[in-house]
Scaffold this active site. Structure first.
Site, PDB file in Angstrom:
ATOM      1  N   CYS A  92     101.874  33.330   6.321  1.00 16.76           N
ATOM      2  CA  CYS A  92     100.863  34.377   6.113  1.00 16.76           C
ATOM      3  C   CYS A  92      99.860  33.957   5.036  1.00 16.76           C
ATOM      4  O   CYS A  92      98.687  34.336   5.093  1.00 16.76           O
ATOM      5  CB  CYS A  92     101.524  35.698   5.746  1.00 16.76           C
ATOM      6  SG  CYS A  92     102.568  35.586   4.298  1.00 16.76           S
TER       7      CYS A  92
ATOM      8  N   ASP B 174     104.804  -1.888  13.675  1.00 19.96           N
ATOM      9  CA  ASP B 174     103.415  -1.634  13.281  1.00 19.96           C
ATOM     10  C   ASP B 174     102.520  -2.854  13.423  1.00 19.96           C
ATOM     11  O   ASP B 174     102.967  -3.992  13.295  1.00 19.96           O
ATOM     12  CB  ASP B 174     103.359  -1.200  11.809  1.00 19.96           C
ATOM     13  CG  ASP B 174     103.409   0.312  11.687  1.00 19.96           C
ATOM     14  OD1 ASP B 174     103.383   0.976  12.745  1.00 19.96           O
ATOM     15  OD2 ASP B 174     103.475   0.815  10.557  1.00 19.96           O
TER      16      ASP B 174
ATOM     17  N   ASP C 116     109.487   3.388   5.472  1.00 20.77           N
ATOM     18  CA  ASP C 116     108.610   4.345   4.796  1.00 20.77           C
ATOM     19  C   ASP C 116     108.939   5.778   5.183  1.00 20.77           C
ATOM     20  O   ASP C 116     108.142   6.671   4.996  1.00 20.77           O
ATOM     21  CB  ASP C 116     107.143   4.044   5.127  1.00 20.77           C
ATOM     22  CG  ASP C 116     106.874   4.165   6.624  1.00 20.77           C
ATOM     23  OD1 ASP C 116     107.821   4.453   7.393  1.00 20.77           O
ATOM     24  OD2 ASP C 116     105.719   3.974   7.043  1.00 20.77           O
ATOM     25  N   ASN C 117     110.133   6.017   5.779  1.00 20.51           N
ATOM     26  CA  ASN C 117     110.483   7.406   6.096  1.00 20.51           C
ATOM     27  C   ASN C 117     111.998   7.585   5.998  1.00 20.51           C
ATOM     28  O   ASN C 117     112.775   6.645   6.195  1.00 20.51           O
ATOM     29  CB  ASN C 117     109.968   7.795   7.480  1.00 20.51           C
ATOM     30  CG  ASN C 117     110.686   7.044   8.582  1.00 20.51           C
ATOM     31  OD1 ASN C 117     111.742   7.460   9.049  1.00 20.51           O
ATOM     32  ND2 ASN C 117     110.124   5.904   8.985  1.00 20.51           N
TER      33      ASN C 117
ATOM     34  N   VAL D 192     114.091   0.337  14.951  1.00 18.82           N
ATOM     35  CA  VAL D 192     115.510   0.668  15.008  1.00 18.82           C
ATOM     36  C   VAL D 192     115.642   2.148  15.335  1.00 18.82           C
ATOM     37  O   VAL D 192     114.855   2.963  14.875  1.00 18.82           O
ATOM     38  CB  VAL D 192     116.204   0.368  13.659  1.00 18.82           C
ATOM     39  CG1 VAL D 192     116.282  -1.119  13.421  1.00 18.82           C
ATOM     40  CG2 VAL D 192     115.496   1.053  12.516  1.00 18.82           C
TER      41      VAL D 192
ATOM     42  N   ASN E 276      96.289  -1.759   4.631  1.00 22.65           N
ATOM     43  CA  ASN E 276      97.491  -2.541   4.274  1.00 22.65           C
ATOM     44  C   ASN E 276      97.148  -3.713   3.352  1.00 22.65           C
ATOM     45  O   ASN E 276      97.988  -4.173   2.579  1.00 22.65           O
ATOM     46  CB  ASN E 276      98.146  -3.147   5.530  1.00 22.65           C
ATOM     47  CG  ASN E 276      98.584  -2.117   6.559  1.00 22.65           C
ATOM     48  OD1 ASN E 276      98.609  -2.397   7.739  1.00 22.65           O
ATOM     49  ND2 ASN E 276      98.922  -0.925   6.121  1.00 22.65           N
TER      50      ASN E 276
ATOM     51  N   ARG F 186      97.980  -4.221  -0.547  1.00 22.89           N
ATOM     52  CA  ARG F 186      99.272  -4.464  -1.205  1.00 22.89           C
ATOM     53  C   ARG F 186     100.235  -5.274  -0.350  1.00 22.89           C
ATOM     54  O   ARG F 186     101.257  -5.710  -0.837  1.00 22.89           O
ATOM     55  CB  ARG F 186      99.912  -3.142  -1.631  1.00 22.89           C
ATOM     56  CG  ARG F 186     100.261  -2.279  -0.480  1.00 22.89           C
ATOM     57  CD  ARG F 186     100.562  -0.835  -0.855  1.00 22.89           C
ATOM     58  NE  ARG F 186     100.988  -0.091   0.329  1.00 22.89           N
ATOM     59  CZ  ARG F 186     100.184   0.262   1.306  1.00 22.89           C
ATOM     60  NH1 ARG F 186      98.908  -0.038   1.263  1.00 22.89           N
ATOM     61  NH2 ARG F 186     100.635   0.931   2.344  1.00 22.89           N
TER      62      ARG F 186
END
Length: 1011
Positions: free
Chosen positions: A595, A467, A539-540, A515, A473, A476
């Site tokens: 639906c 990133d 983060d995932n 990675v 960002n 923090r």
């Protein structure tokens, strides 16, 4: 004074706009109201060593009115153990002078002031007037009492914090009457109602799709109730829970009879908390438990910390590192205060009195900073009142000697006082791989640089992150500054921490390759052979599971952590001992039936999901399809013959390349106006034609009831801001597809849109509406002649080099119309269905799937991870030494547990876990592998597979079997997969199915074939 409230009257607040670009992720944690209250609070932090600077950093990032620091004492070399804003060249300068300069770079909206003062002089009561919150870090007990006596009487919020090695403490006094407006920060619950009884109990029954989730004592109010209309917008009523779908709200007998409908919404009621002064609390403390396995420890430490203060006052120095004589005095002082103290713990506290380690400063500093924010914002429940924390399990198995812990005049003296020089050397030669350098990654590198991790001759830190730095960002990810926007995170972070500790220069190697399976040539066996462990800062879940799988394969310890708003968790994965990250999984997120989104939305989430799909269907997919048609030969034959929607897709390409291709921006406005009509008027009229408002189900019940809300078509009105916003955003995005210049002047849009002649719409008969998930979606029966449409397609050769620009969704750019479109499109649909609309900020979070985040949680969680890293460096080999943590700073809550042991499986008499495997060297033949299982383990191989290829099975036929069994393994894989094995691959992971003599399937570990 004590009757005053901590909530300012609305008129006191200067309505300065909050920078949503910077504070985006934090706003989803705290909300606008809390941040406005923070923006009028002036904070004083006294003492800016390790824990003080951590608090100051987190509070400045969070955005208060101002942060003032006081610490006139000169910088000493051991301060560099944990004070990350000091440099070796600052030694001798006043601490606050140096710190203020570097704190000021964190947040342009928060001025940093320095109170000055004379070296050796403690703060006085006169100096603390004019602040809303005062924090004392590492102050003497005498000074804490003197300051707190004044703050308690004068309505100023008081906090005190200190750390000694692996011990930390914090104290809160927010005054005799503190109002907390939102105790948990969780979203208010709401749900649909099917009935309300008119009697003394007032039983409410909810729709049985989802549980109401309320607890006894919660409060609710109502909307959209028909019949018993007095409940709509009523004063909050107290709930008593009767079951998962029922609750009572008290007497409803004097209200009208309930007929139908209604939504309950939980109301957050303020809580009043009473705090005692420090003087009273020392005598009768309220202790906050951080670890239920150490239930009696806080009482011991309550006496221990006071005894330390007395020792310091008596001898004018702290107890010496691991000095038995000083420890005996401290234990005797503690026993006078509390005869039942645990002497071992007090002795260790005395040994570590001069210790100062970065991970503990991060834990206490992150926690106390959140308490400061609670004091100014009244959001979340404050800690009542004393917190004591320790991580004695982090000490090495072979404890250091007194001689080993003496200061040597180095920046690591604060850590050496706890762990000794021998262990410091181990830390410096450790080799870590940090995956991700975002929020957790920045904090991790800061702690590592203070610890001196990898600063020795053999040490190295690898950091990877693909990133680049964005504005949101900066709130923090504190190693980044505005000047770094657009640069690679890993490079900027590495440079920033090498600046914090020059011993790390040249020791941090950065990568931008993510990675994953595609980069195993970069992060292969040679790479893993040269590291001692991996720390995830991801983060995932997918990337976490991949890294977990690599760590299991290469037998490396993994430190895993994550945050969500004020919640955080840490997990340790230790080879051969613990289960791995992937051993347990969260339940899948509940998906909204299609639906509901398509025809029957009843909540704003449904309309946002719908508009996010519309965004793709208008501005992304058609442009991609048109480009594929123009660039790929045979695109139509290959793609459309199986799709069942050939005509629609061809028509779409014709529309985007011929019939509706705009040449001017004005045509884009006309197009947007027609899109409005199609979605918010015609489609709704068609739905109401097929299912009129008085329609009934087969059982005679009204069709439009319960979760099904009957819609109303919208008539376009250019003076309605939402209507116009849709036109502005849609026209600009359509123009972007064609490379046309956009426009923002509302007058232009009004003029053109009002002049559009909209074709008359007549609803069609026989259109079937998909009412629930199980019904088939109706395909347009009007297949007509696809040939006619095909004739209108331009030959790709006539448009050589012509391409459309598909939009790439980007939530954080406020000028690109993406969130503007989704907000307007969603709110218009909400107006159709009479659902309360959402502002842009809320829509952005849901549509962009933004994870709320705040610096305090990140700091604390990272501190906990580093306390586990000490154990990994020590090579601890029993599970009891390690701790997985879960925290929620809003409540506040800490929970720790031992990692779960790796589950054991069995074949024959052999036990095995996920960490075991069979290894074969020198590229064996398939026959050798089959024979190995037969002769060594009495097991018959029934199937062999590698990746997605089945290489052999007992039923593939004699001819194939005879061909394959004698082949070398690498040749076999290449011949079956029809792909060469890339040169960087040195091994293959192979799965086998085997059965025992009875023919029963047996589970065995995976196989590694070395080539």
């Amino acid at each position: 004074m004590s009757t005053s409230t901590n909530i300012p009257a609305a008129m006191d607040i200067d309505e300065a706009a909050i920078d949503e670009g910077l504070y985006s992720r934090q706003l989803y944690v705290l909300g606008h109201e809390a941040m406005k209250r923070m923006a009028v609070s002036n904070i004083l932090i006294v003492g800016v060593k390790g824990v003080g600077i951590e608090i100051a950093k987190n509070v400045a990032l969070a955005g208060v009115k101002s942060v003032t620091i006081y610490d006139p004492d000169p910088v000493q070399v051991q301060d560099l153990s944990s004070q990350f804003f000091l440099r070796p060249e600052d030694i001798g300068k006043p601490r606050a002078d140096v710190a203020a300069m570097r704190l000021a770079e964190l947040n342009a909206y928060v001025p940093i002031r320095n109170l000055g003062g004379q070296p050796g002089k403690e703060i006085t009561v006169d100096m603390i007037k004019g602040f809303q919150v005062v924090v004392l870090c590492g102050a003497s007990l005498q000074k804490q009492l003197e300051i707190n006596d004044w703050t308690h009487e004068n309505g100023v919020h008081f906090l005190a914090a200190e750390t000694h090695g692996l011990f930390g403490s914090a104290f809160n006094d927010f005054g005799p009457k503190f109002t907390c407006v939102d105790p948990t920060g969780e979203q208010p619950l709401s749900g649909m109602i099917v009935s309300i009884e008119r009697d003394a109990g007032g039983l409410v029954t909810c729709l049985d799709e989802t549980r109401h989730g309320l607890e006894d004592g919660d409060f609710v109010t109502f909307t959209e109730v028909q019949g018993m209309v007095e409940l709509n917008g009523c004063e909050p009523r107290k709930v008593s829970v009767k079951g998962p779908y029922t609750f009572t709200i008290g007497d409803t007998s004097n209200l009208s009879e309930y007929t139908t409908g209604g939504i309950f919404t939980q109301v957050k009621m303020p809580r009043i908390l009473e705090f005692k002064s420090l003087r009273e609390s020392l005598k009768s403390p309220e202790l906050f438990i951080t670890d239920f396995a150490k239930f009696d420890r806080p009482a011991t430490l309550h006496a221990g910390f006071q005894a330390l203060s007395q020792f310091q006052a008596q001898y004018q120095r702290p107890p010496r590192p691991r000095n038995a004589e000083d420890a005996t005095v401290v234990v005797a002082l503690a026993k006078k205060l509390d005869a039942d103290v645990d002497e071992k713990i007090i002795t260790e506290l005395s040994y570590q009195a001069t210790g100062d380690i970065s991970p503990l400063a991060a834990v206490i500093g992150g926690f106390v900073a959140q308490e400061v924010l609670k004091a100014c914002s009244a959001k979340f429940t404050p800690m009542v009142q004393h917190l004591y924390f320790d991580s004695l399990e982090s000490l090495p198995n072979s404890l250091p000697t007194e001689a080993d812990c003496q200061p040597i005049g180095s920046r690591y003296d604060g850590q050496i006082a706890v762990f000794g020089k021998t262990f410091q050397e181990k830390i410096s030669n450790h080799r870590q791989f940090l995956v991700g350098s975002g929020a957790i990654g920045c904090e991790m590198l800061k702690n590592w640089s203070m610890m001196g991790l990898a600063s020795g001759p053999k040490g190295v830190i690898h950091v990877t992150d693909l990133d680049t730095i964005e504005k949101s960002n900066l709130n923090r990810q504190f190693l980044f500054r505005a000047k770094d926007l657009g640069k690679f995170k890993s490079e900027v972070a590495a440079a920033a921490v090498a600046d914090m500790n020059p011993d790390l220069r040249g020791k941090i190697l950065t990568n931008q390759e993510p990675v994953g399976p595609d980069t195993e040539n970069v992060y292969g066996s040679d790479f893993f052979a040269n590291i001692d462990g991996v720390t995830n800062a991801l983060d995932n879940v997918k990337a976490r599971q991949y890294m977990d799988q690599r760590c299991v394969f290469y037998l490396k310890p993994l430190l895993e952590s994550g945050t969500l708003g004020t919640k955080g968790n840490t997990q340790v994965v230790i080879p051969h001992l613990s289960e791995s990250y992937s051993s347990s999984q969260d339940p899948p997120e509940k998906e909204t039936p299609s639906c509901t989104v398509k025809n029957f939305p009843n909540a704003i989430q449904h309309t946002i999901e719908w508009s996010r799909t519309e965004f793709d269907n208008l501005f992304v997919k058609p442009a991609q399809a048109a480009n594929s048609y123009l660039s790929e030969p045979n695109y139509l034959e290959n793609n459309l013959k199986y799709s069942g929607q050939q005509k629609e897709q061809v028509e779409q390409i014709v529309s985007y390349l011929v019939t509706n291709k705009p040449l001017t921006f004005e045509e884009c406005i006309v197009w947007a106006r027609l899109q409005f009509e199609e979605r918010y008027n015609n489609a709704i009229r068609q739905l109401l034609f097929s299912l009129p408002k008085d329609a009934v189900t087969t059982s005679g019940q009204p069709f439009w009831s319960g979760p099904k809300r009957a819609p109303d078509p919208l008539t376009f009105d250019s003076s309605d801001p939402t209507h116009l916003q849709f036109i502005i955003a849609a026209a600009n995005l359509h123009a972007y597809n064609y490379g046309l210049r956009g426009e923002t002047d509302p007058a232009v849009f009004k003029k053109v849109a009002d002049a559009v002649i909209v074709p008359e719409f007549t609803p069609r008969s026989g259109v079937k509406v998909q009412v629930n998930e199980n019904e088939p979606v109706q395909q347009d029966s009007d297949t007509g002649d696809i040939g006619d449409v095909m004739k209108q397609l331009p030959a790709p050769s006539s448009l050589v080099g012509y391409r459309l620009n598909p939009v790439e969704f980007e939530k954080d750019d406020d000028t690109n119309f993406h969130i503007d479109f989704i907000t307007a499109a969603s709110n218009l649909r909400a107006m159709n269905y009479n659902i309360t609309i959402a502002d842009r900020h809320t829509t952005k979070q849901i549509a962009g799937k933004i994870i709320p985040a705040i610096a305090t949680t990140t700091s604390l969680v990272t501190g906990l991870v580093c306390l586990e890293l000490y154990k990994i460096i020590d090579g601890k080999d029993n599970l009891e030494s390690y701790k997985n943590g879960f925290v929620n700073l809003a409540l506040p809550f800490f929970g720790f547990s031992e990692p779960i042991a790796a589950p054991k499986n069995k074949y024959g008499e052999t036990e095995w876990t996920l960490w075991d495997r069979f290894e074969f060297h020198n590229d064996p033949t398939l026959k050798e592998i089959v024979n190995f299982f037969r002769t060594k383990h009495n097991l018959d191989v029934t199937m062999v597979s590698q990746g997605v290829s089945m290489l052999w099975s007992s039923f593939i036929g004699k001819k194939k079997s005879e061909e394959r069994l004698p082949m070398k393994f690498s040749k076999l894989v290449e011949s079956v997969s029809k792909k060469p094995i890339p040169p960087h691959i040195k091994h293959l992971i192979v799965e086998v199915m085997v059965s025992d003599e009875e023919g029963e399937d047996v589970e065995v570990p995976f196989i590694v074939v070395r080539l």
